[in-house]
Motif scaffolding. Sequence first.
Motif, PDB file in Angstrom:
ATOM      1  N   GLN A 218       0.822  -1.203   0.000  1.00 58.61           N
ATOM      2  CA  GLN A 218       0.000   0.000   0.000  1.00 58.61           C
ATOM      3  C   GLN A 218       0.859   1.257   0.000  1.00 58.61           C
ATOM      4  O   GLN A 218       0.560   2.219  -0.719  1.00 58.61           O
ATOM      5  N   LEU A 219       1.917   1.256   0.802  1.00 60.13           N
ATOM      6  CA  LEU A 219       2.798   2.422   0.854  1.00 60.13           C
ATOM      7  C   LEU A 219       3.453   2.683  -0.508  1.00 60.13           C
ATOM      8  O   LEU A 219       3.602   3.841  -0.917  1.00 60.13           O
ATOM      9  N   LYS A 220       3.831   1.603  -1.210  1.00 64.08           N
ATOM     10  CA  LYS A 220       4.426   1.789  -2.537  1.00 64.08           C
ATOM     11  C   LYS A 220       3.435   2.458  -3.473  1.00 64.08           C
ATOM     12  O   LYS A 220       3.807   3.342  -4.265  1.00 64.08           O
ATOM     13  N   GLY A 221       2.164   2.066  -3.383  1.00 62.11           N
ATOM     14  CA  GLY A 221       1.137   2.700  -4.205  1.00 62.11           C
ATOM     15  C   GLY A 221       0.998   4.181  -3.886  1.00 62.11           C
ATOM     16  O   GLY A 221       0.937   5.022  -4.787  1.00 62.11           O
ATOM     17  N   PHE A 222       0.951   4.515  -2.593  1.00 63.92           N
ATOM     18  CA  PHE A 222       0.787   5.914  -2.218  1.00 63.92           C
ATOM     19  C   PHE A 222       2.016   6.745  -2.569  1.00 63.92           C
ATOM     20  O   PHE A 222       1.907   7.936  -2.861  1.00 63.92           O
ATOM     21  N   GLU A 223       3.200   6.124  -2.553  1.00 61.18           N
ATOM     22  CA  GLU A 223       4.401   6.832  -2.997  1.00 61.18           C
ATOM     23  C   GLU A 223       4.316   7.193  -4.476  1.00 61.18           C
ATOM     24  O   GLU A 223       4.909   8.184  -4.920  1.00 61.18           O
ATOM     25  N   LEU A 224       3.572   6.389  -5.242  1.00 61.08           N
ATOM     26  CA  LEU A 224       3.361   6.664  -6.667  1.00 61.08           C
ATOM     27  C   LEU A 224       2.149   7.570  -6.891  1.00 61.08           C
ATOM     28  O   LEU A 224       1.713   7.762  -8.008  1.00 61.08           O
TER      29      LEU A 224
END
Length: 225
Positions: free
Chosen positions: A87-93
Motif C-alpha cells: 500500500q505504501l508503494k502505491g501511495f508513494e506513486l
Amino acid sequence: MKTILIIEDDLDIQEMLQFFLEDQEYRVITTDNGIDGVSIFRKEKPDLVLLDIMLPKMDGYAVCELIRRESGVPIIMISALGSEKDQLKGFELQIDDYIPKPVSLPIMMKKIEAVLRRYEMSGQEMKEELHYKEMTLMVDNYRVKVGRQEVDLTQKEYEILKELLENQGKVITRDSFLNRLWKYEYDGEERAVDNHIKNLRKKLGDAGNYIETVRGVGYRIEKIY
C-alpha cells in the motif's frame, strides 16, 4: 456521464466491477493488461482509473507511474496484495486510495465518490490552467505542478515557463524574453535569461528537459499535436 477505466486481469472481478459501476450510471472501459491500459487511458481520458497491481505485460505500479507523468486523474488501486509495504508503494506513486481484495462494492462506491469529489473541488480552485504533458501551470495564482508535486518557482521562472507554454513550437529569443518580462534591453543581461532557464530546468526535474535550447537564438518547448 463519468468514465471509469478498469485495468484488471481477473475477468470475473473485471466483469463484476463493470456491471456494478454501469448500474451506478458510470461509463466503464475495461482491459486485462497494463500496456493496453496505458494506451486506452491516453485515448479515452477517463475520469478515474481502477488499477490492479498484478497485471500481465506491465504491472500496476508501472502503469501508475506512467499515468502520473501525464495526468493527475484519480487512481484507486485494487489488489490482493494488501500488506502495508504494498500500500505504501502505491501511495508513494501518488494513488488516491487503495482497496484490498476481496472487494466490498459498497465501500468501493463510497471511495470512488469521495475521490471524484475531492478531484472536482481541487479543479474548481484552479480556474485557468496551462497543461503540457505532466506539467500544469495555474494562471491565476502563480502555481506550477509536475504530476501532483507542486514546484516552487520565482516570479521570473514562472513567467518564463508561461511564455514557453503559451508559444509552443516557437523559438523565443533571449532579447524577446528581456523585452517581455524584464521590459528593457541591456547588453549582457542575456545571461540573466540563461541563468533563470538553468534554475527552472533544475526545479522541474525531468520535465525541465522539455525546454529546448536553440543554440545562438533562444529557447522553445516543442508543440504537442
